[in-house]
Enzyme design. Structure first.
Site, mmCIF file in Angstrom:
data_model
loop_
_atom_site.group_PDB
_atom_site.id
_atom_site.type_symbol
_atom_site.label_atom_id
_atom_site.label_comp_id
_atom_site.label_asym_id
_atom_site.label_seq_id
_atom_site.Cartn_x
_atom_site.Cartn_y
_atom_site.Cartn_z
ATOM 1 N N ASP A 32 0.831 -1.205 0.000
ATOM 2 C CA ASP A 32 0.000 0.000 0.000
ATOM 3 C C ASP A 32 0.870 1.262 0.000
ATOM 4 O O ASP A 32 2.001 1.231 0.468
ATOM 5 C CB ASP A 32 -0.904 -0.044 1.251
ATOM 6 C CG ASP A 32 -2.072 0.901 1.133
ATOM 7 O OD1 ASP A 32 -2.311 1.443 0.032
ATOM 8 O OD2 ASP A 32 -2.753 1.108 2.151
ATOM 9 N N HIS A 49 2.866 3.286 -8.831
ATOM 10 C CA HIS A 49 2.717 1.852 -9.143
ATOM 11 C C HIS A 49 3.963 1.329 -9.866
ATOM 12 O O HIS A 49 4.412 0.216 -9.634
ATOM 13 C CB HIS A 49 1.475 1.615 -10.001
ATOM 14 C CG HIS A 49 0.197 1.985 -9.306
ATOM 15 N ND1 HIS A 49 -0.068 1.626 -8.004
ATOM 16 C CD2 HIS A 49 -0.894 2.682 -9.717
ATOM 17 C CE1 HIS A 49 -1.258 2.088 -7.654
ATOM 18 N NE2 HIS A 49 -1.779 2.740 -8.679
ATOM 19 N N LEU A 143 11.700 -20.171 -4.133
ATOM 20 C CA LEU A 143 10.587 -19.318 -3.691
ATOM 21 C C LEU A 143 9.401 -19.379 -4.658
ATOM 22 O O LEU A 143 9.597 -19.364 -5.876
ATOM 23 C CB LEU A 143 11.080 -17.860 -3.609
ATOM 24 C CG LEU A 143 10.025 -16.802 -3.303
ATOM 25 C CD1 LEU A 143 9.708 -16.758 -1.808
ATOM 26 C CD2 LEU A 143 10.475 -15.419 -3.764
HETATM 27 C C1 FPP Z 1 -2.115 0.123 -3.323
HETATM 28 O O1 FPP Z 1 -1.620 1.432 -3.251
HETATM 29 C C2 FPP Z 1 -1.460 -0.559 -4.414
HETATM 30 C C3 FPP Z 1 -2.108 -1.151 -5.470
HETATM 31 C C4 FPP Z 1 -3.565 -1.180 -5.618
HETATM 32 C C5 FPP Z 1 -1.347 -1.759 -6.553
HETATM 33 C C6 FPP Z 1 -0.159 -2.520 -6.122
HETATM 34 C C7 FPP Z 1 0.658 -2.860 -7.290
HETATM 35 C C8 FPP Z 1 2.004 -2.817 -7.324
HETATM 36 C C9 FPP Z 1 2.842 -2.461 -6.175
HETATM 37 C C10 FPP Z 1 2.733 -3.227 -8.534
HETATM 38 C C11 FPP Z 1 2.610 -4.685 -8.700
HETATM 39 C C12 FPP Z 1 3.492 -5.228 -9.681
HETATM 40 C C13 FPP Z 1 3.197 -6.252 -10.483
HETATM 41 C C14 FPP Z 1 4.263 -6.862 -11.229
HETATM 42 C C15 FPP Z 1 1.839 -6.791 -10.683
HETATM 43 P P1 FPP Z 1 -2.605 2.649 -3.486
HETATM 44 O O2 FPP Z 1 -2.596 2.979 -4.932
HETATM 45 O O3 FPP Z 1 -3.965 2.321 -2.943
HETATM 46 O O4 FPP Z 1 -1.901 3.745 -2.653
HETATM 47 P P2 FPP Z 1 -2.611 4.929 -1.830
HETATM 48 O O5 FPP Z 1 -3.392 4.264 -0.722
HETATM 49 O O6 FPP Z 1 -1.450 5.718 -1.321
HETATM 50 O O7 FPP Z 1 -3.480 5.687 -2.785
#
Ligand code: FPP
Length: 252
Positions: A32, A49, A143
């Protein structure tokens, strides 16, 4: 034993790994804070992201080097479709970029890719990239990198229960005799074991519909660090913290 270390990001690491206490076998992470990380830098959310994807690479390698058996990452929830189309499109393209650039390293690291989630509504390019990665790494024995993609915990419990009842009926057993094992056998995480440790970054203290069944006895570790800033030292700190917990599974 309790020597103080400073990590590269100047976070305080207040102990060190113990050789006597086991590490978690299965670590699950709610990644997050990508949006907030980007906002602080006056960048679009997708930049968060993208940086988050690079952190996935780093933490996968580090978890593998520590001998962690399963790393489950919450990459996209069944609720995330409600986000603006541009952001959803970007998130659905990330696995394509990730696997295009990272599969050779995964194979070198002996990492096997797995996916946990509803495949049917994933865009074709996303599904193909994931399935290709699963195929390319299926011989790897180290893993397991398990992506929760289009995953929701309540929906999973519901589908597993329905499937278990159907199976009971087919086997001529009374559905009233359904057991936890019957449901367990139909979960999407089947064969991976329950997470020993759940990490959630960026200071939020909730589960967000993640692995509701499997996290029943897991240890929780929350950190204020936003996912794009999450470093090997932060993962190490979570491991040290875990080693200092006493897991009783409801006993004394
Ligand atoms: C939450 O942060 C994050 C997500 C919904 C997406 C997570 C995805 C990645 C870290 C990349 C994954 C990589 C691959 C290869 C699939 P948020 O956007 O809700 O953050 P915020 O709460 O600060 O708005």
């Amino acid at each position: 034993m309790f020597k103080k270390l400073f990590g590269q990001n100047e976070n305080y690491i207040d102990s060190e790994l113990s050789a006597e206490v086991p590490l978690p076998k299965h670590v699950a992470i709610i990644m997050d804070g990508n949006g907030r990380w980007a906002k602080r830098r006056f960048l679009p959310r997708i930049a968060g992201h993208k940086e988050g994807m690079n952190v996935v690479k780093k933490i996968t390698k580090y978890a593998s080097s520590l001998g962690i058996e399963v790393l489950t990452l919450y990459a996209f929830s069944t609720e995330n479709w409600k986000r603006p189309t541009d952001e959803v499109d970007f998130l659905m393209k990330l696995p394509v970029e990730f696997f295009e650039t990272f599969v050779p390293e995964l194979v070198e690291e002996n990492v096997r890719v797995n996916i946990m989630g509803y495949r049917e509504n994933l865009p074709a390019h996303t599904l193909k990239s994931v399935e290709d990665a699963i195929e390319a790494t299926k011989h790897c024995t180290g893993l397991v990198l398990n992506f929760a993609l289009n995953y929701g915990g309540r929906a999973e419990i519901l589908s597993a229960t329905k499937a278990a009842i159907l199976e009971l009926k087919e086997e001529g057993r009374d559905p009233e005799d359904i057991t936890e094992a019957d449901i367990d056998n139909h979960l999407m995480s089947q064969g991976l074991g329950d997470p020993d440790l759940l990490i959630r970054t960026s200071g939020e203290l909730r589960l967000s519909n993640f692995m509701l069944w499997q996290l029943a006895y897991s240890e929780f570790y929350f950190t204020e660090v936003h996912w794009p800033d999450f470093k090997e030292e932060d993962f190490l700190q979570a491991m040290i913290d875990y080693q200092n917990r006493s897991r009783r599974y409801g006993g004394l």
